[in-house]
Write an enzyme that holds these catalytic residues in place. Structure first.
Site, PDB file in Angstrom:
ATOM      1  N   TYR A 144       0.867  -1.186   0.000  1.00 51.19           N
ATOM      2  CA  TYR A 144       0.000   0.000   0.000  1.00 51.19           C
ATOM      3  C   TYR A 144       0.895   1.226   0.000  1.00 51.19           C
ATOM      4  O   TYR A 144       1.874   1.280   0.763  1.00 51.19           O
ATOM      5  CB  TYR A 144      -0.881  -0.026   1.254  1.00 51.19           C
ATOM      6  CG  TYR A 144      -1.740   1.195   1.498  1.00 51.19           C
ATOM      7  CD1 TYR A 144      -1.472   2.062   2.554  1.00 51.19           C
ATOM      8  CD2 TYR A 144      -2.840   1.471   0.690  1.00 51.19           C
ATOM      9  CE1 TYR A 144      -2.263   3.168   2.796  1.00 51.19           C
ATOM     10  CE2 TYR A 144      -3.643   2.587   0.928  1.00 51.19           C
ATOM     11  CZ  TYR A 144      -3.352   3.427   1.978  1.00 51.19           C
ATOM     12  OH  TYR A 144      -4.139   4.517   2.216  1.00 51.19           O
ATOM     13  N   ASP A 239       9.255   2.741  -1.016  1.00 51.41           N
ATOM     14  CA  ASP A 239       8.290   3.428  -0.163  1.00 51.41           C
ATOM     15  C   ASP A 239       8.647   3.084   1.281  1.00 51.41           C
ATOM     16  O   ASP A 239       8.302   2.015   1.778  1.00 51.41           O
ATOM     17  CB  ASP A 239       6.869   2.976  -0.509  1.00 51.41           C
ATOM     18  CG  ASP A 239       5.843   3.635   0.400  1.00 51.41           C
ATOM     19  OD1 ASP A 239       4.635   3.566   0.092  1.00 51.41           O
ATOM     20  OD2 ASP A 239       6.249   4.213   1.433  1.00 51.41           O
ATOM     21  N   LYS A 267       5.424   9.224   8.480  1.00 57.79           N
ATOM     22  CA  LYS A 267       5.300   8.686   9.834  1.00 57.79           C
ATOM     23  C   LYS A 267       6.356   9.240  10.797  1.00 57.79           C
ATOM     24  O   LYS A 267       6.260  10.371  11.264  1.00 57.79           O
ATOM     25  CB  LYS A 267       5.282   7.149   9.772  1.00 57.79           C
ATOM     26  CG  LYS A 267       4.041   6.618   9.002  1.00 57.79           C
ATOM     27  CD  LYS A 267       3.954   5.130   9.016  1.00 57.79           C
ATOM     28  CE  LYS A 267       2.902   4.622   8.045  1.00 57.79           C
ATOM     29  NZ  LYS A 267       1.540   4.624   8.590  1.00 57.79           N
TER      30      LYS A 267
HETATM   31  P1  KE4 Z   1      -0.454   8.353   4.766  1.00 58.93           P
HETATM   32  O1  KE4 Z   1      -1.022   9.038   3.554  1.00 58.93           O
HETATM   33  O2  KE4 Z   1      -1.509   7.552   5.504  1.00 58.93           O
HETATM   34  O3  KE4 Z   1       0.342   9.267   5.678  1.00 58.93           O
HETATM   35  O4  KE4 Z   1       0.656   7.289   4.251  1.00 58.93           O
HETATM   36  C1  KE4 Z   1       0.271   6.347   3.278  1.00 58.93           C
HETATM   37  C2  KE4 Z   1       1.249   5.193   3.303  1.00 58.93           C
HETATM   38  C3  KE4 Z   1       2.200   5.110   2.310  1.00 58.93           C
HETATM   39  N1  KE4 Z   1       3.108   4.109   2.296  1.00 58.93           N
HETATM   40  C4  KE4 Z   1       3.118   3.166   3.264  1.00 58.93           C
HETATM   41  C5  KE4 Z   1       4.141   2.071   3.211  1.00 58.93           C
HETATM   42  C6  KE4 Z   1       2.160   3.209   4.310  1.00 58.93           C
HETATM   43  O5  KE4 Z   1       2.181   2.254   5.270  1.00 58.93           O
HETATM   44  C7  KE4 Z   1       1.208   4.235   4.332  1.00 58.93           C
HETATM   45  C8  KE4 Z   1       0.128   4.323   5.394  1.00 58.93           C
HETATM   46  N2  KE4 Z   1       0.066   3.237   6.323  1.00 58.93           N
HETATM   47  C9  KE4 Z   1      -1.234   2.984   6.879  1.00 58.93           C
HETATM   48  C10 KE4 Z   1      -1.116   1.805   7.850  1.00 58.93           C
HETATM   49  N3  KE4 Z   1      -0.775   0.598   7.203  1.00 58.93           N
HETATM   50  C11 KE4 Z   1      -1.819   4.174   7.551  1.00 58.93           C
HETATM   51  C12 KE4 Z   1      -3.014   3.887   8.433  1.00 58.93           C
HETATM   52  C13 KE4 Z   1      -4.282   4.361   7.819  1.00 58.93           C
HETATM   53  O6  KE4 Z   1      -4.466   4.238   6.587  1.00 58.93           O
HETATM   54  O7  KE4 Z   1      -5.107   4.850   8.604  1.00 58.93           O
END
Ligand code: KE4
Length: 421
Positions: A144, A239, A267
Site C-alpha cells: 500500500y 516506499d 510517519k
Molecule cells: P499516509 O497518507 O496515511 O500518511 O501514508 C500512506 C502510506 C504510504 N506508504 C506506506 C508504506 C504506508 O504504510 C502508508 C500508510 N500506512 C497505513 C497503515 N498501514 C496508515 C493507516 C491508515 O491508513 O489509517
C-alpha cells in the site's frame, strides 16, 4: 470492559463522518465491534473515553517510535509556538530537516517535504514518470502506498482489511498504468519488464512490506529489483513511509544495503505530526518545479510546527542509537513464543502474528490467514489491556516506551488466549 462512551461517540460520529472514522482501518470492521475513542496517550499506553488503559502496539500506525508525547517532541512543539505555526514561505528549519534526512538516507541527495505518505508516494511516482518519460509502474500485491489513484490496485492496508481488491472511483485507464505482481517474485517482475520493455517508469516497493502484515523481502529480492531497474532504465522507488527510521536509522535501504533511486518517507519523520518527504539524486530531483517541469506543491509543506516535531524526533534517534537495539530486543522477546497456528513475521520492531501455520511471504499466503480467529485474538488482547492493530493485514510496532514488563504482560495475555483455545 465498559465501552459505553465509545459506543455513543461512534453513533454520533457516524452522523457526520463516514463510518465515524477519518481513516477506514480504524473502524474495527474486520475484527468486529466498534472502535474505541481515545482520550489520551502516555508513553506506551493509551486511555480511551471510558477510562480503559491499553498497552499500545499501533503507535499511530508507526510514527510513535518513542511512544506518546515524548518530551523531546513536546518541548520542540512548545518552543516553536512562540514564532508561529505556518508561513507559506521558506524557513531555516526546513533546510535543517532536509539535511538531517539526507545525512541519514544518503540516496536522498535532495528532499521535498510534503504532508502525508500518500503525497510522498504519489509525488515520487510522478517524478519517475516525468524523469523517464514513461507511464507504467510496477507495484506489488498487498503493498500500500497511500490512496494514490493509480496505486489503489491490489493494495494492502485498509483495502485488504475491508476485502477490497481495488477502489471505486479510479478510472480503468489510471489502473491500467499499474502492473501488480506478487511480492518477493522476481521472475514476475522480469516478465513484466520484458512484456512492457521501454514503458516502465518505476518499480514501487515497500522494502519491508507492512500493509499485508509484516512480510520481509526474501534474500536477493531487493537486490534483484535493483538489477532489473538498472538494466531496464526504470527508477527503483522504496516506499519507506513505514520502514524509514523504523527498521534502522537509515531505513530499510540501510538495513538491507540496497540503494533505490527515490525514497518516500513519512510517519516517524513527523514525530507524530503530519510530515512526509520524497527524494532522490539531484539529477532526478532537479526535474521538480520550480527547477523543472514536474509539478508538486503543498500549502502546509515544511510548516515550522511539524518540522520542529520531526527534527526533535530525528535528532533524538540519531543521538540515541540504543533506541534501535532496545526496541529490536523487546520485539524479539514479544515474538519469541511458539503460539499454535500462528506464524510470526518480524523485521526490527515491526511484527505481525499471522493466524496460519504456513509461512507468509506474499499477499496470497497472507490471505490464507484465519481472520475470524485473529478477530477473536484481537478482542481477547483488548480485554486484557493490549491494543493491537485492528486488522490481520497490518503491522504492529514496538516503541522505546514499551518496557520489558509491558512485553511480558503482553506475552502472558497472548498465552492465555491459546490456553483457553
Ligand atoms: P499516509 O497518507 O496515511 O500518511 O501514508 C500512506 C502510506 C504510504 N506508504 C506506506 C508504506 C504506508 O504504510 C502508508 C500508510 N500506512 C497505513 C497503515 N498501514 C496508515 C493507516 C491508515 O491508513 O489509517
Amino acid at each position: 470492559m465498559n465501552k459505553s462512551r465509545s459506543t455513543s461517540l461512534l453513533e454520533r460520529a457516524r452522523k457526520v463522518i463516514p463510518g465515524g472514522v477519518n481513516s477506514p482501518v480504524r473502524a474495527f470492521r474486520s475484527v468486529g465491534g466498534g472502535p474505541l475513542f481515545i482520550k489520551r496517550g502516555d508513553g506506551c499506553r493509551m486511555t480511551d473515553e471510558d477510562g480503559n488503559v491499553f498497552i499500545d502496539f499501533v503507535g499511530s500506525w508507526g510514527p510513535l517510535i518513542l511512544g506518546h508525547k515524548p518530551k523531546c517532541v513536546i518541548d520542540a512543539i512548545e518552543a516553536v509556538l512562540d514564532i508561529g505555526t505556518s508561513f507559506g514561505a521558506p524557513t531555516e528549519r526546513e533546510i535543517v530537516l532536509a539535511e538531517a534526512i539526507r545525512d541519514a538516507v544518503p540516496s536522498m541527495e535532495m528532499v521535498r517535504l510534503v504532508n502525508s505518505g500518500t503525497e510522498a508516494a504519489m509525488s515520487a511516482l510522478r517524478v519517475a514518470r516525468g524523469f523517464t518519460g514513461r507511464d507504467l509502474c510496477i507495484k506489488f500485491e498487498g503493498c500500500y502506498h497511500g490512496h494514490v489513484d493509480s496505486l489503489l490496485v491490489k493494495a494492502g492496508s485498509g483495502l485488504a482489511t475491508l476485502g477490497l481488491s481495488d477502489s471505486a472511483g479510479v478510472p480503468a485507464s489510471f489502473a491500467a498504468t499499474t502492473i501488480s505482481v506478487p511480492f518477493n517474485d522476481l521472475a514476475a517482475v522480469e516478465m513484466a519488464f520484458d512484456s512492457h520493455d521501454g514503458q516502465i517508469a518505476c518499480v514501487m516497493v515497500e522494502a519491508v512490506a507492512g500493509n499485508m502484515g509484516c512480510v520481509p523481502p526474501a534474500p536477493g529480492f531487493l537486490e534483484g529489483l535493483r538489477t532489473l531497474c538498472t538494466r531496464h532504465g526504470a527508477l527503483l522507488i522504496f516506499d519507506e513511509v513505514m520502514t524509514g527510521f523504523r527498521v534502522a536509522y537509515g531505513g530499510a535501504q540501510a538495513r538491507f544495503g540496497v540503494t533505490p533511486d527515490m525514497t518516500a518517507l513519512g510517519k516517524i519523520i513527523g514525530g507524530g505530526l503530519p510530515i512526509a518527504a520524497y527524494g532522490g539524486s539531484a539529477e532526478v530531483m532537479n526535474h521538480v518545479a520550480p527547477m523543472g517541469p514536474i509539478y508538486q506543491a503543498g500549502t502546509l509543506s515544511g510548516n515550522p510546527l511539524a518540522v520542529s516535531a520531526g527534527l526533535a524526533m530525528l535528532s533524538y534517534l540519531k543521538a540515541h542509537p540504543e533506541v534501535y537495539t532496545t526496541i529490536e530486543e523487546r520485539t524479539a522477546a514479544l515474538c519469541s513464543d511458539n503460539l499454535p497456528g500462528v506464524t510470526v513475521n518480524r523485521v526490527g520492531s515491526m511484527f505481525t502474528f499471522f493466524f496460519t501455520d504456513e509461512p507468509v511471504f506474499d499477499y496470497a499466503s497472507a490471505k490464507k490467514c484465519d481472520t475470524a480467529k485473529f478477530g477473536k485474538f484481537f478482542h481477547h488482547m483488548l480485554d486484557h489491556g493490549v491494543y493491537l492493530a485492528p486488522s490481520q493485514f497490518e503491522a504492529g510496532f514496538v516503541g522505546y516506551a514499551h518496557s520489558a514488563a509491558d512485553i511480558d504482560a503482553t506475552r502472558e495475555a497472548a498465552r492465555q488466549f491459546f490456553a483457553k483455545e
